[in-house]
Design a protein around this motif. Structure first.
Motif, PDB file in Angstrom:
ATOM      1  N   VAL A  99      -3.117   9.070  -3.093  1.00 49.82           N
ATOM      2  CA  VAL A  99      -3.015   7.830  -2.339  1.00 49.82           C
ATOM      3  C   VAL A  99      -4.382   7.562  -1.720  1.00 49.82           C
ATOM      4  O   VAL A  99      -5.166   8.505  -1.541  1.00 49.82           O
ATOM      5  CB  VAL A  99      -1.940   7.928  -1.231  1.00 49.82           C
ATOM      6  N   PRO A 100      -4.692   6.277  -1.455  1.00 51.67           N
ATOM      7  CA  PRO A 100      -3.821   5.114  -1.539  1.00 51.67           C
ATOM      8  C   PRO A 100      -3.703   4.562  -2.951  1.00 51.67           C
ATOM      9  O   PRO A 100      -4.566   4.793  -3.798  1.00 51.67           O
ATOM     10  CB  PRO A 100      -4.527   4.100  -0.639  1.00 51.67           C
ATOM     11  N   CYS A 101      -2.631   3.815  -3.120  1.00 52.70           N
ATOM     12  CA  CYS A 101      -2.401   3.085  -4.358  1.00 52.70           C
ATOM     13  C   CYS A 101      -1.916   1.704  -3.942  1.00 52.70           C
ATOM     14  O   CYS A 101      -0.988   1.590  -3.144  1.00 52.70           O
ATOM     15  CB  CYS A 101      -1.359   3.801  -5.212  1.00 52.70           C
ATOM     16  N   LEU A 102      -2.561   0.678  -4.431  1.00 53.42           N
ATOM     17  CA  LEU A 102      -2.188  -0.688  -4.083  1.00 53.42           C
ATOM     18  C   LEU A 102      -1.365  -1.297  -5.205  1.00 53.42           C
ATOM     19  O   LEU A 102      -1.801  -1.312  -6.360  1.00 53.42           O
ATOM     20  CB  LEU A 102      -3.438  -1.535  -3.833  1.00 53.42           C
ATOM     21  N   ILE A 103      -0.187  -1.776  -4.848  1.00 57.17           N
ATOM     22  CA  ILE A 103       0.678  -2.446  -5.821  1.00 57.17           C
ATOM     23  C   ILE A 103       0.539  -3.949  -5.623  1.00 57.17           C
ATOM     24  O   ILE A 103       0.845  -4.478  -4.543  1.00 57.17           O
ATOM     25  CB  ILE A 103       2.155  -2.034  -5.652  1.00 57.17           C
ATOM     26  N   GLU A 135       1.097  -4.590 -10.874  1.00 56.02           N
ATOM     27  CA  GLU A 135      -0.015  -3.747 -11.322  1.00 56.02           C
ATOM     28  C   GLU A 135      -0.459  -2.824 -10.195  1.00 56.02           C
ATOM     29  O   GLU A 135      -0.494  -3.215  -9.028  1.00 56.02           O
ATOM     30  CB  GLU A 135      -1.194  -4.608 -11.768  1.00 56.02           C
ATOM     31  N   ALA A 136      -0.819  -1.590 -10.550  1.00 57.61           N
ATOM     32  CA  ALA A 136      -1.283  -0.613  -9.566  1.00 57.61           C
ATOM     33  C   ALA A 136      -2.805  -0.493  -9.625  1.00 57.61           C
ATOM     34  O   ALA A 136      -3.388  -0.432 -10.712  1.00 57.61           O
ATOM     35  CB  ALA A 136      -0.647   0.743  -9.828  1.00 57.61           C
ATOM     36  N   ILE A 137      -3.438  -0.451  -8.439  1.00 62.74           N
ATOM     37  CA  ILE A 137      -4.884  -0.279  -8.342  1.00 62.74           C
ATOM     38  C   ILE A 137      -5.178   0.942  -7.484  1.00 62.74           C
ATOM     39  O   ILE A 137      -4.574   1.138  -6.430  1.00 62.74           O
ATOM     40  CB  ILE A 137      -5.557  -1.514  -7.718  1.00 62.74           C
ATOM     41  N   TYR A 138      -6.075   1.774  -7.912  1.00 67.07           N
ATOM     42  CA  TYR A 138      -6.500   2.964  -7.168  1.00 67.07           C
ATOM     43  C   TYR A 138      -7.931   3.268  -7.608  1.00 67.07           C
ATOM     44  O   TYR A 138      -8.377   2.789  -8.644  1.00 67.07           O
ATOM     45  CB  TYR A 138      -5.557   4.157  -7.452  1.00 67.07           C
ATOM     46  N   ASP A 139      -8.782   3.990  -6.857  1.00 65.58           N
ATOM     47  CA  ASP A 139      -8.567   4.663  -5.589  1.00 65.58           C
ATOM     48  C   ASP A 139      -9.035   3.774  -4.449  1.00 65.58           C
ATOM     49  O   ASP A 139      -9.187   2.574  -4.638  1.00 65.58           O
ATOM     50  CB  ASP A 139      -9.287   6.014  -5.571  1.00 65.58           C
ATOM     51  N   SER A 140      -9.310   4.365  -3.262  1.00 67.74           N
ATOM     52  CA  SER A 140      -9.637   3.553  -2.098  1.00 67.74           C
ATOM     53  C   SER A 140     -10.884   2.701  -2.299  1.00 67.74           C
ATOM     54  O   SER A 140     -10.936   1.551  -1.853  1.00 67.74           O
ATOM     55  CB  SER A 140      -9.806   4.435  -0.855  1.00 67.74           C
ATOM     56  N   ARG A 141     -11.899   3.212  -2.972  1.00 67.25           N
ATOM     57  CA  ARG A 141     -13.136   2.454  -3.157  1.00 67.25           C
ATOM     58  C   ARG A 141     -12.906   1.229  -4.037  1.00 67.25           C
ATOM     59  O   ARG A 141     -13.502   0.172  -3.821  1.00 67.25           O
ATOM     60  CB  ARG A 141     -14.220   3.350  -3.760  1.00 67.25           C
ATOM     61  N   ILE A 171       0.852  -1.187   0.000  1.00 67.90           N
ATOM     62  CA  ILE A 171       0.000   0.000   0.000  1.00 67.90           C
ATOM     63  C   ILE A 171       0.887   1.236   0.000  1.00 67.90           C
ATOM     64  O   ILE A 171       1.735   1.397   0.868  1.00 67.90           O
ATOM     65  CB  ILE A 171      -0.907   0.044   1.248  1.00 67.90           C
ATOM     66  N   ILE A 172       0.704   2.088  -0.996  1.00 72.19           N
ATOM     67  CA  ILE A 172       1.410   3.366  -1.027  1.00 72.19           C
ATOM     68  C   ILE A 172       0.475   4.394  -0.396  1.00 72.19           C
ATOM     69  O   ILE A 172      -0.656   4.580  -0.853  1.00 72.19           O
ATOM     70  CB  ILE A 172       1.750   3.801  -2.467  1.00 72.19           C
TER      71      ILE A 172
END
Length: 204
Positions: free
Chosen positions: A49-53, A58-64, A3-4
């Motif tokens: 942020v947050p950004c989930l790696i 692969e990066a996933i965003y946003d929090s929802r 989590i970034i």
């Protein structure tokens, strides 16, 4: 997974709490998006942020989006119902909670980032009006119920808890606890959970 994020972001806290409630692990890499040297843009072009790696990079965003994905990774403590109507209700609670933080952040930035002579009090009041309206709606919808939806904690409660905690951190004079006793009751109950205790932001 990684989590970034930052320790004070309520959106990051929501994601961290979901990971803890789901008994899943993700390292937290701190990032200050306001720093001129931030590298968040290379992961999320929106610079947020947050950004989930994920494990594959692969990066996933946003929090929802992140919390909805994480809820599918483990059957432990299902936080978002599968039935469409119930699912929509929980996600609406989340949208309302996030909306409080969205409006509050806009009001806070206006008051802290812009020179005093350039600040718009009308803009601040408009945003805080949204906060007040959302709190009123939350209190009305919660009523005397133990949880925001159903008979157990869901993502709705986590989102609301993060929003209320953030208001206490950034707008301590708002006094929502006095006006909405039922919301305070929910907040106090959530703050007893280890997931909320472990993610308490620094007082800054």
């Amino acid at each position: 997974m990684k989590i970034i994020g930052s320790l004070t972001s309520p959106y990051v806290r929501k994601v961290r709490i979901v990971f803890l409630e789901k008994k899943l692990e993700a390292a937290l890499e701190l990032e200050n998006v306001w720093d001129a040297k931030t590298k968040i843009g290379s992961l999320n072009p929106l610079g947020k942020v947050p950004c989930l790696i994920l494990d594959d990079g692969e990066a996933i965003y946003d929090s929802r989006v992140i919390v909805e994905y994480v809820d599918t990774l483990s059957p432990v403590g299902k936080l978002i119902p599968t039935e469409s109507r119930e699912r929509a209700t929980v996600k609406t609670w989340e949208a309302l909670a996030d909306g409080i933080m969205d409006a509050g952040i806009l009001a806070r930035l206006e008051a802290t980032w812009r020179p005093a002579e350039q600040q718009s009090q009308a803009w601040i009041e408009r945003q805080m009006g949204k906060v007040d309206a959302a709190l009123s709606q939350m209190s009305q919808e919660l009523g005397e119920n133990a949880w925001c939806h159903g008979n157990q904690m869901t993502l709705a409660d986590i989102a609301v808890g993060c929003a209320l905690a953030w208001l206490l951190l950034r707008f301590p004079k708002l006094e929502w606890q006095t006006k909405y006793a039922n919301l305070d009751g929910l907040y106090q109950k959530l703050m007893l959970r280890s997931s909320f205790i472990e993610t308490i932001p620094p007082a800054a």
